[in-house]
Design a protein around this motif. Structure first.
Motif, PDB file in Angstrom:
ATOM      1  N   ALA A 190       0.842  -1.206   0.000  1.00 21.87           N
ATOM      2  CA  ALA A 190       0.000   0.000   0.000  1.00 21.87           C
ATOM      3  C   ALA A 190       0.873   1.250   0.000  1.00 21.87           C
ATOM      4  O   ALA A 190       0.607   2.206  -0.743  1.00 21.87           O
ATOM      5  N   GLU A 191       1.937   1.241   0.801  1.00 20.22           N
ATOM      6  CA  GLU A 191       2.849   2.391   0.825  1.00 20.22           C
ATOM      7  C   GLU A 191       3.556   2.545  -0.520  1.00 20.22           C
ATOM      8  O   GLU A 191       3.728   3.660  -1.022  1.00 20.22           O
ATOM      9  N   CYS A 240       1.272   4.232  -2.821  1.00 18.63           N
ATOM     10  CA  CYS A 240       1.217   5.662  -2.483  1.00 18.63           C
ATOM     11  C   CYS A 240       2.449   6.409  -2.990  1.00 18.63           C
ATOM     12  O   CYS A 240       2.381   7.608  -3.254  1.00 18.63           O
ATOM     13  N   ARG A 241       3.555   5.709  -3.122  1.00 18.59           N
ATOM     14  CA  ARG A 241       4.792   6.319  -3.630  1.00 18.59           C
ATOM     15  C   ARG A 241       4.914   6.154  -5.144  1.00 18.59           C
ATOM     16  O   ARG A 241       5.965   6.381  -5.726  1.00 18.59           O
ATOM     17  N   LYS A 242       3.803   5.709  -5.758  1.00 23.58           N
ATOM     18  CA  LYS A 242       3.664   5.582  -7.219  1.00 23.58           C
ATOM     19  C   LYS A 242       4.658   4.610  -7.847  1.00 23.58           C
ATOM     20  O   LYS A 242       5.130   4.817  -8.954  1.00 23.58           O
TER      21      LYS A 242
END
Length: 129
Positions: free
Chosen positions: A101-102, A105-107
């Motif tokens: 998930a992180e 979020c960091r693409k």
């Protein structure tokens, strides 16, 4: 096997120790049946509290990575390298979920994640960092 503990890390010391033992097994530096130092000896070698090593050993024992044989010692579990059970697969998925998930979020793309994962697997197998 060289153990490197980072006292300033957010990862608890017992978990750092356990993770490095697991990585030692994954890299082949520690093979099933290989002995590990006693809690007291390992704590002395690493300059840490015996309770910390004991906690790491119990964590590893729960994961069937080591076996503690009373009056004989601590050994890498004979089944330390084996097919994951359904429950273990589910636990690993749950542990990976927040990391992925992180990464989203960091693409990081699927391809980038696959590349990073492949690189880490090779580093672990080769025993390099």
């Amino acid at each position: 096997m060289y153990i490197e503990i980072e006292p300033a890390s957010a990862v608890p010391i017992y978990l750092q120790l356990a993770q490095q033992v697991i990585e030692g097994v994954a890299s082949g530096k520690l093979s099933p049946g290989a002995p590990l130092p006693s809690v007291r000896a390992f704590a002395a070698d690493l300059g840490m509290n015996m309770h910390t090593v004991n906690k790491a050993y119990h964590y590893l024992e729960e994961k069937k990575m080591i076996e503690i044989v009373p009056k004989k010692g601590v050994f890498i579990h004979p089944e330390g390298i084996r097919e994951a059970t359904k429950e273990e697969r589910e636990r690993l998925l749950q542990e990976l979920r927040p990391i992925l998930a992180e990464a989203i979020c960091r693409k990081l793309s699927k391809e980038e994640l696959a590349e990073l994962t492949g690189k880490l697997i090779e580093e672990i197998k080769e025993g390099t960092k």
